[in-house]
Design a protein around this motif. Structure first.
Motif, PDB file in Angstrom:
ATOM      1  N   ALA A  39       0.875  -1.180   0.000  1.00 49.60           N
ATOM      2  CA  ALA A  39       0.000   0.000   0.000  1.00 49.60           C
ATOM      3  C   ALA A  39       0.911   1.228   0.000  1.00 49.60           C
ATOM      4  CB  ALA A  39      -0.912  -0.010   1.218  1.00 49.60           C
ATOM      5  N   GLY A  40       1.302   1.640  -1.188  1.00 53.00           N
ATOM      6  CA  GLY A  40       2.281   2.717  -1.323  1.00 53.00           C
ATOM      7  C   GLY A  40       3.663   2.140  -1.571  1.00 53.00           C
ATOM      8  N   ARG A  41       4.590   3.010  -1.937  1.00 58.11           N
ATOM      9  CA  ARG A  41       5.922   2.567  -2.328  1.00 58.11           C
ATOM     10  C   ARG A  41       6.961   3.022  -1.306  1.00 58.11           C
ATOM     11  NH1 ARG A  41       5.245  -0.754  -6.793  1.00 58.11           N
ATOM     12  NH2 ARG A  41       7.370  -0.303  -7.435  1.00 58.11           N
ATOM     13  N   LEU A  42       8.116   2.375  -1.371  1.00 59.19           N
ATOM     14  CA  LEU A  42       9.295   2.805  -0.635  1.00 59.19           C
ATOM     15  C   LEU A  42      10.476   2.553  -1.552  1.00 59.19           C
ATOM     16  CD1 LEU A  42      10.137   3.974   2.119  1.00 59.19           C
ATOM     17  CD2 LEU A  42      10.500   1.642   2.920  1.00 59.19           C
ATOM     18  N   ASP A  43      11.295   3.576  -1.765  1.00 60.35           N
ATOM     19  CA  ASP A  43      12.351   3.501  -2.760  1.00 60.35           C
ATOM     20  C   ASP A  43      13.306   2.337  -2.520  1.00 60.35           C
ATOM     21  OD1 ASP A  43      11.394   5.781  -4.022  1.00 60.35           O
ATOM     22  OD2 ASP A  43      12.688   7.117  -2.871  1.00 60.35           O
ATOM     23  N   TYR A  44      13.937   1.893  -3.590  1.00 60.56           N
ATOM     24  CA  TYR A  44      14.930   0.813  -3.561  1.00 60.56           C
ATOM     25  C   TYR A  44      16.025   1.089  -2.532  1.00 60.56           C
ATOM     26  CZ  TYR A  44      18.582  -2.254  -5.602  1.00 60.56           C
ATOM     27  OH  TYR A  44      19.557  -3.200  -5.816  1.00 60.56           O
ATOM     28  N   ASP A  45      16.463   2.350  -2.448  1.00 61.48           N
ATOM     29  CA  ASP A  45      17.552   2.703  -1.542  1.00 61.48           C
ATOM     30  C   ASP A  45      17.061   3.274  -0.211  1.00 61.48           C
ATOM     31  OD1 ASP A  45      16.591   4.952  -2.787  1.00 61.48           O
ATOM     32  OD2 ASP A  45      18.543   5.745  -3.383  1.00 61.48           O
ATOM     33  N   SER A  46      15.797   3.071   0.101  1.00 68.79           N
ATOM     34  CA  SER A  46      15.242   3.441   1.403  1.00 68.79           C
ATOM     35  C   SER A  46      14.861   2.175   2.160  1.00 68.79           C
ATOM     36  CB  SER A  46      14.018   4.345   1.241  1.00 68.79           C
ATOM     37  OG  SER A  46      14.370   5.546   0.594  1.00 68.79           O
ATOM     38  N   GLU A  47      14.714   2.310   3.462  1.00 69.77           N
ATOM     39  CA  GLU A  47      14.420   1.164   4.328  1.00 69.77           C
ATOM     40  C   GLU A  47      13.152   1.450   5.122  1.00 69.77           C
ATOM     41  OE1 GLU A  47      18.076   0.411   6.792  1.00 69.77           O
ATOM     42  OE2 GLU A  47      18.697   2.224   5.714  1.00 69.77           O
ATOM     43  N   GLY A  48      12.666   0.404   5.780  1.00 71.86           N
ATOM     44  CA  GLY A  48      11.643   0.637   6.778  1.00 71.86           C
ATOM     45  C   GLY A  48      10.294   0.033   6.475  1.00 71.86           C
TER      46      GLY A  48
END
Length: 199
Positions: A39-48
């Protein structure tokens, strides 16, 4: 159909999807549950924190800007942000011709205790770093990184720690868990849905 609601700590350099033509690591490497989607994105180089679900109504609610659900990030930046820079982040900055919505920006003191990143960020002895807490009510592409760069403090590490009432908590990179009934109830209520309703 039974709805599933999964909280995952997405590691660094993992795509926020289940397939990749280039052979990069994806969510499939961590969550062995079919037919759930982020549900929504998180960038390849982001965590969490990433919420995975097969509840299409909730996915829409969390990604529709009209609802303005808060998302909180812990952001390690290069340099020591000034009060003026924090004020800019709070009031909104112009990125790509668009002014961001008002946010909550604070220096984290003490710094957060997080699992080490692999690989670690580049260490530069003569350049200090600081951790910020940044809460947004929108989610444009690479927005946090563009916001901190716009006020002169590039992002070095980015960890999403909350989506609405959901918290990263004690999860470590690659770990996941089902959300609790009380968490689901609060999440549904924030979207105007009663807990006893079925989608």
């Amino acid at each position: 159909m039974k709805h599933r609601y999964i909280l995952l700590y997405k590691p660094y350099r993992v795509l926020c999807q289940f397939q990749d033509q280039e052979g990069r690591s994806t969510l499939k490497d961590y969550v062995p549950i079919p037919d759930v989607y982020p549900a929504g994105r998180l960038d390849y180089d982001s965590e969490g924190l990433v919420l995975l679900t097969n509840d299409g109504w909730l996915q829409h609610c969390l990604t529709d800007p009209r609802y303005g659900h808060p998302r909180t990030y812990w952001v390690q930046v290069e340099g020591e942000p000034t009060p003026a820079a924090l004020q800019q982040l709070t009031e909104g900055v112009v990125i790509q011709g668009y002014r961001t919505r008002p946010a909550i920006a604070e220096i984290l003191n003490p710094e957060p205790s997080l699992p080490p990143r692999n690989p670690p960020i580049r260490y530069r002895r003569h350049i200090p770093t600081k951790w910020l807490s940044l809460t947004l009510r929108e989610g444009r592409n690479r927005q946090v990184r563009r916001m901190t760069a716009a006020v002169g403090f590039p992002t070095l590490r980015l960890v999403r720690v909350a989506i609405a009432n959901l918290q990263l908590g004690d999860l470590t990179p690659g770990e996941w868990r089902e959300i609790l009934p009380a968490e689901r109830q609060a999440l549904w209520q924030s979207c105007g849905r009663r807990f006893d309703q079925r989608a």
